[in-house]
Enzyme design. Structure first.
Site, PDB file in Angstrom:
ATOM      1  N   GLU A   1      -1.989   0.507   7.232  1.00  0.00           N
ATOM      2  CA  GLU A   1      -2.278  -0.565   6.261  1.00  0.00           C
ATOM      3  C   GLU A   1      -1.831  -1.941   6.771  1.00  0.00           C
ATOM      4  OE1 GLU A   1       0.275  -1.678   3.157  1.00  0.00           O
ATOM      5  OE2 GLU A   1       1.473   0.166   3.259  1.00  0.00           O
TER       6      GLU A   1
ATOM      7  N   LYS B   1      10.250   3.784  -2.611  1.00  0.00           N
ATOM      8  CA  LYS B   1      11.541   3.106  -2.714  1.00  0.00           C
ATOM      9  C   LYS B   1      12.163   3.288  -4.076  1.00  0.00           C
ATOM     10  CE  LYS B   1      11.619  -0.641   0.522  1.00  0.00           C
ATOM     11  NZ  LYS B   1      10.240  -0.761   1.024  1.00  0.00           N
TER      12      LYS B   1
HETATM   13  N1  PSU Z   1       6.423  -0.197  -0.583  1.00  0.00           N
HETATM   14  C1  PSU Z   1       7.085  -0.465   0.552  1.00  0.00           C
HETATM   15  N2  PSU Z   1       6.570  -1.369   1.429  1.00  0.00           N
HETATM   16  C2  PSU Z   1       5.371  -1.990   1.203  1.00  0.00           C
HETATM   17  C3  PSU Z   1       4.662  -1.666   0.003  1.00  0.00           C
HETATM   18  C4  PSU Z   1       5.223  -0.766  -0.851  1.00  0.00           C
HETATM   19  O1  PSU Z   1       8.149   0.083   0.765  1.00  0.00           O
HETATM   20  O2  PSU Z   1       4.933  -2.805   2.028  1.00  0.00           O
HETATM   21  C5  PSU Z   1       3.327  -2.292  -0.249  1.00  0.00           C
HETATM   22  C6  PSU Z   1       2.204  -1.288   0.063  1.00  0.00           C
HETATM   23  O3  PSU Z   1       1.111  -1.988   0.618  1.00  0.00           O
HETATM   24  C7  PSU Z   1       1.842  -0.759  -1.311  1.00  0.00           C
HETATM   25  C8  PSU Z   1       2.026  -1.989  -2.161  1.00  0.00           C
HETATM   26  O4  PSU Z   1       0.522  -0.256  -1.394  1.00  0.00           O
HETATM   27  O5  PSU Z   1       3.199  -2.603  -1.634  1.00  0.00           O
HETATM   28  C9  PSU Z   1       2.186  -1.648  -3.633  1.00  0.00           C
HETATM   29  O6  PSU Z   1       2.116  -2.823  -4.361  1.00  0.00           O
HETATM   30  P1  PSU Z   1       1.879  -2.747  -5.958  1.00  0.00           P
HETATM   31  O7  PSU Z   1       3.137  -2.129  -6.499  1.00  0.00           O
HETATM   32  O8  PSU Z   1       1.681  -4.185  -6.368  1.00  0.00           O
HETATM   33  O9  PSU Z   1       0.667  -1.898  -6.169  1.00  0.00           O
END
Ligand code: PSU
Ligand code: MN
Length: 307
Positions: free
Chosen positions: A25, A160
């Site tokens: 990604e 996390k």
């Molecule tokens: N968790 C991490 N590192 C990240 C992300 C999540 O430890 O970089 C990023 C990923 O791209 C994930 C996104 O898909 O954050 C999720 O964001 P949201 O909660 O806004 O959907």
């Protein structure tokens, strides 16, 4: 092939001859890590995938085109642009593409593009999930819905502890998403190997996971799966250090009224700062570890007879 999609020639060739490919990604590059570690990590992760027998395909949106496979200059440009690039999840793709703009793809958007390209295995750091306080904020990452609807295996170090991990597991269960622990019976919590939450599915051999993927899609299930791979013990963070940093970051987000798509990048950045950069070193190592496992899984997947 979808007319909005460009598959890098090396990736297209690999797919055509039935070789192993691993999707990666780009939100992790633009929003998940600071420059220049983001570019160094993205390139190291690609090298790790190659070293373990698969072709890497970093996924992004560039000038209104879906990209499966970026060359080095494109990865460098993405890393330098960093948070100035929009973070693109499922809902963001249509207008971004219509306007000919660029964006960094989240787990959800990367899964969509990987599936369009015919890539079935994807490595990242951590998936999005149900946020703490979701009972009132309704903040549940679109990554979880995507796992329920798009047929890609996501290899990650769990999620996390900035998230509500028990509710994240419940949500995935409700939507029928397999969560397979890699050589573990507990959900990993990204910086630490063990969240304390039991998993009901475990695999010790990539061929087993590959066979399960064939069966899942052979049954016509629409969705994907989570392969939860604990961070190597030598790179784990001390539990009290990370717990404190997360508590601090959450309190700051609350005080500053941060919400919506800004919250995950905000928390990641604050946790890294509050741990004096130690969490970044762990983060890099767990992504490399996921890239290795994903490459092995992709190799096993293409070797599997079609169910
Ligand atoms: N968790 C991490 N590192 C990240 C992300 C999540 O430890 O970089 C990023 C990923 O791209 C994930 C996104 O898909 O954050 C999720 O964001 P949201 O909660 O806004 O959907
Ligand atoms: Mn959200």
């Amino acid at each position: 092939m979808n007319p909005l999609l460009d598959i890098h020639p090396e990736v297209a060739q690999a797919l055509q001859r039935g070789a192993a490919v691993v999707a990666l990604e780009s939100t992790i590059i633009a929003h998940g890590m600071p420059w220049p570690q983001n570019v160094e990590t993205a390139l190291a992760v690609e090298a790790e995938v190659r070293a373990h027998g698969a072709v890497p395909a970093t996924i992004a949106v560039i000038d209104g085109r879906l990209k499966a496979g970026l060359d080095r200059p494109a990865i460098e440009a993405f890393g330098r642009a960093g948070p100035s690039l929009p973070k693109a999840s499922r809902r963001d793709l249509p207008l971004l593409l219509a306007r000919g703009q660029s964006g960094a793809t989240t787990v959800a958007a990367t899964m969509i593009i990987a599936a369009l390209a015919g890539i079935r295995v994807f490595a990242t750091g951590g998936i999005g999930g149900v946020h703490r306080g979701a009972g009132t904020s309704f903040d549940i990452s679109a990554d979880l819905q995507e796992l329920a609807r798009t047929p890609v295996a996501v290899v990650c170090a769990g999620a996390k502890a900035i998230l509500d991990l028990p509710l994240t597991l419940e949500y995935l269960e409700t939507h029928g998403v397999p969560v397979i622990g890699w050589r573990t019976d507990r959900l990993p919590a990204f910086y630490t190997r063990d969240s304390g939450l039991p998993l009901v599915q475990r695999a010790d051999d990539v061929a087993e996971i590959a066979a399960s993927m064939r069966v899942q899609w052979g049954l016509g299930y629409p969705g994907g799966l989570v392969v939860a791979n604990p961070i190597p013990a030598e790179f784990e963070m001390p539990r009290d250090v990370i717990t404190q940093a997360i508590a601090g970051a959450l309190a700051e987000a609350d005080a500053q009224g941060i919400s919506g798509k800004a919250i995950t990048p905000f928390l990641l950045d604050r946790v890294a700062t509050l741990t004096g950069g130690d969490s970044l070193a762990s983060n890099i190592q767990l992504v490399l570890n996921n890239a290795r496992l994903a490459a092995g899984l992709a190799v096993a997947y293409v070797a599997q007879p079609i169910a």
